[in-house]
Design a protein around this motif. Structure first.
Motif, mmCIF file in Angstrom:
data_model
loop_
_atom_site.group_PDB
_atom_site.id
_atom_site.type_symbol
_atom_site.label_atom_id
_atom_site.label_comp_id
_atom_site.label_asym_id
_atom_site.label_seq_id
_atom_site.Cartn_x
_atom_site.Cartn_y
_atom_site.Cartn_z
ATOM 1 N N GLY A 3 45.377 65.427 34.483
ATOM 2 C CA GLY A 3 46.401 65.491 35.654
ATOM 3 C C GLY A 3 46.750 64.218 36.422
ATOM 4 O O GLY A 3 47.548 64.191 37.398
ATOM 5 N N LEU A 4 46.313 63.210 35.972
ATOM 6 C CA LEU A 4 46.330 61.743 36.553
ATOM 7 C C LEU A 4 47.205 60.808 35.697
ATOM 8 O O LEU A 4 47.370 59.826 36.234
ATOM 9 N N GLY A 5 47.638 61.269 34.663
ATOM 10 C CA GLY A 5 48.285 60.316 33.623
ATOM 11 C C GLY A 5 47.341 59.374 32.945
ATOM 12 O O GLY A 5 47.896 58.223 32.282
ATOM 13 N N GLN A 6 45.963 59.717 32.832
ATOM 14 C CA GLN A 6 45.351 58.511 32.586
ATOM 15 C C GLN A 6 44.492 59.222 30.968
ATOM 16 O O GLN A 6 43.961 58.183 30.397
ATOM 17 N N CYS A 7 44.428 60.177 30.637
ATOM 18 C CA CYS A 7 43.894 60.586 29.462
ATOM 19 C C CYS A 7 44.906 60.696 28.172
ATOM 20 O O CYS A 7 44.418 60.793 27.227
ATOM 21 N N GLY A 8 46.310 61.157 28.362
ATOM 22 C CA GLY A 8 47.161 61.072 27.340
ATOM 23 C C GLY A 8 47.433 62.443 26.687
ATOM 24 O O GLY A 8 48.093 62.793 25.824
ATOM 25 N N ALA A 9 46.372 63.431 27.027
ATOM 26 C CA ALA A 9 46.709 64.846 26.426
ATOM 27 C C ALA A 9 48.005 65.490 26.671
ATOM 28 O O ALA A 9 48.387 66.101 25.747
ATOM 29 N N CYS A 10 48.615 64.924 27.913
ATOM 30 C CA CYS A 10 50.186 65.791 28.073
ATOM 31 C C CYS A 10 51.233 64.826 27.500
ATOM 32 O O CYS A 10 52.430 65.193 27.872
ATOM 33 N N THR A 11 51.147 63.751 26.729
ATOM 34 C CA THR A 11 51.945 62.777 26.187
ATOM 35 C C THR A 11 53.252 63.575 25.425
ATOM 36 O O THR A 11 52.975 64.518 24.688
ATOM 37 N N VAL A 12 54.276 63.332 25.769
ATOM 38 C CA VAL A 12 55.597 63.926 25.305
ATOM 39 C C VAL A 12 56.538 62.494 25.062
ATOM 40 O O VAL A 12 56.234 61.474 25.615
ATOM 41 N N LEU A 13 57.712 62.572 24.223
ATOM 42 C CA LEU A 13 58.566 61.384 24.145
ATOM 43 C C LEU A 13 59.330 61.676 25.248
ATOM 44 O O LEU A 13 60.206 62.717 25.234
ATOM 45 N N PHE A 14 59.650 60.827 25.821
ATOM 46 C CA PHE A 14 60.856 60.862 27.056
ATOM 47 C C PHE A 14 61.758 59.722 26.570
ATOM 48 O O PHE A 14 61.354 58.595 26.803
ATOM 49 N N ASN A 15 63.079 60.276 26.188
ATOM 50 C CA ASN A 15 64.027 59.322 25.542
ATOM 51 C C ASN A 15 63.350 58.341 24.293
ATOM 52 O O ASN A 15 63.642 57.097 24.280
ATOM 53 N N GLY A 16 62.369 58.956 23.598
ATOM 54 C CA GLY A 16 61.727 58.251 22.527
ATOM 55 C C GLY A 16 60.449 57.614 22.825
ATOM 56 O O GLY A 16 59.688 56.903 22.046
ATOM 57 N N LYS A 36 66.010 63.060 27.282
ATOM 58 C CA LYS A 36 65.818 63.635 25.793
ATOM 59 C C LYS A 36 64.242 63.838 25.876
ATOM 60 O O LYS A 36 63.622 62.967 26.013
ATOM 61 N N VAL A 37 63.604 65.007 26.007
ATOM 62 C CA VAL A 37 62.264 65.213 25.985
ATOM 63 C C VAL A 37 61.817 65.922 24.725
ATOM 64 O O VAL A 37 62.442 66.867 24.250
ATOM 65 N N THR A 38 61.021 65.261 23.823
ATOM 66 C CA THR A 38 60.312 65.775 22.808
ATOM 67 C C THR A 38 58.976 66.109 22.693
ATOM 68 O O THR A 38 58.072 65.228 23.273
ATOM 69 N N THR A 39 58.598 67.235 22.386
ATOM 70 C CA THR A 39 57.272 67.569 22.670
ATOM 71 C C THR A 39 56.515 67.704 20.994
ATOM 72 O O THR A 39 57.307 67.656 20.136
ATOM 73 N N LEU A 40 55.240 67.932 20.799
ATOM 74 C CA LEU A 40 54.832 68.192 19.363
ATOM 75 C C LEU A 40 55.524 69.068 18.756
ATOM 76 O O LEU A 40 55.839 69.035 17.520
ATOM 77 N N GLU A 41 55.918 70.055 19.311
ATOM 78 C CA GLU A 41 56.611 71.338 18.619
ATOM 79 C C GLU A 41 57.961 70.787 18.146
ATOM 80 O O GLU A 41 58.384 71.210 17.282
ATOM 81 N N VAL A 60 54.138 58.248 17.355
ATOM 82 C CA VAL A 60 55.403 58.594 16.959
ATOM 83 C C VAL A 60 56.089 57.374 17.785
ATOM 84 O O VAL A 60 57.016 56.743 17.547
ATOM 85 N N GLY A 61 55.884 57.249 19.178
ATOM 86 C CA GLY A 61 56.510 56.065 20.117
ATOM 87 C C GLY A 61 56.128 54.961 19.597
ATOM 88 O O GLY A 61 57.236 54.085 19.629
ATOM 89 N N LEU A 102 55.772 53.804 16.544
ATOM 90 C CA LEU A 102 56.219 53.567 15.203
ATOM 91 C C LEU A 102 57.731 53.440 15.377
ATOM 92 O O LEU A 102 58.616 52.814 14.574
ATOM 93 N N SER A 103 58.374 54.145 16.487
ATOM 94 C CA SER A 103 59.852 53.952 16.680
ATOM 95 C C SER A 103 60.142 52.818 17.267
ATOM 96 O O SER A 103 61.381 52.362 16.904
ATOM 97 N N GLN A 104 58.941 51.908 17.832
ATOM 98 C CA GLN A 104 59.439 50.603 18.458
ATOM 99 C C GLN A 104 58.911 49.705 17.321
ATOM 100 O O GLN A 104 59.489 48.578 17.388
ATOM 101 N N THR A 105 57.795 49.740 16.681
ATOM 102 C CA THR A 105 57.340 49.020 15.741
ATOM 103 C C THR A 105 57.041 49.445 14.239
ATOM 104 O O THR A 105 56.028 50.323 14.372
ATOM 105 N N ALA A 106 57.945 49.436 13.314
ATOM 106 C CA ALA A 106 57.404 50.250 12.216
ATOM 107 C C ALA A 106 56.445 49.861 11.533
ATOM 108 O O ALA A 106 55.888 50.699 10.750
ATOM 109 N N GLN A 107 55.848 48.502 11.330
ATOM 110 C CA GLN A 107 54.752 48.211 10.724
ATOM 111 C C GLN A 107 53.725 47.635 11.574
ATOM 112 O O GLN A 107 53.442 46.391 11.533
ATOM 113 N N PRO A 108 53.150 48.210 12.282
ATOM 114 C CA PRO A 108 52.065 47.726 13.410
ATOM 115 C C PRO A 108 51.073 47.302 12.869
ATOM 116 O O PRO A 108 50.401 47.897 11.569
#
Length: 157
Positions: free
Chosen positions: A41-54, A71-76, A111-112, A114-120
């Motif tokens: 609930g504090l933005g520190q663990c990542g469990a709630c992560t979505v894509l927000f404009n990618g 644009k919001v994208t969830t796992l679904e 996903v976020g 790889l959308s910025q760095t194709a071959q990290p």
């Protein structure tokens, strides 16, 4: 209560909620999307992560009033059981989930990335995922899954 119109997983959805309601609550409670999880609930663990404009974004600390026309994208919204997103398919192939609680954040952050760095590099992958907490110990498999999704050769142990 004000009405907010959101673009979630390619669909326009309207919700009547307080302006300071976290996007996570709207996604789970009002829209029935359970990919993003409540963790800290504090933005520190990542469990709630979505894509927000990618970009990978913590939805538990993002008020719905800040979403606007993003644009919001969830796992679904990534793929389907029949046609998983390449990152989802890589996580399945590498058996990167154990308990599964962190996987939403790991997949969405990947996903976020790889959308910025194709071959990290492995270091870039580790750095991107560093803010996602996992207690199960599947970190090695998660790294391999991201490498697989990127088409980077996976080093066998």
């Amino acid at each position: 209560m004000p009405a907010y119109t959101l673009l979630v997983n390619g669909q326009t959805r309207t919700v009547d909620v307080d302006s300071d309601t976290p996007l996570l609550y709207v996604l789970r409670n009002d829209l029935g999307l359970h990919g993003p999880k409540f963790g800290c609930g504090l933005g520190q663990c990542g469990a709630c992560t979505v894509l927000f404009n990618g970009a990978a974004t913590r939805s538990c600390v993002l008020p719905v009033s800040s979403v606007g026309d993003a644009k919001v994208t969830t796992l679904e919204g990534l793929g389907t059981p029949e046609r998983p997103h390449p990152v989802q398919a890589a996580f399945i192939a590498e058996q990167a989930a154990q308990c599964g609680y962190c996987i939403n954040g790991m997949v969405m952050t990947s996903v976020g990335l790889l959308s910025q760095t194709a071959q990290p590099t492995e270091t870039q992958i580790r750095d991107a995922l560093a803010g996602n907490l996992c207690r199960c110990g599947t970190h090695t498999r998660i790294i391999k899954a991201v490498q697989r999704a990127a088409g980077t050769p996976v080093k066998e142990a």
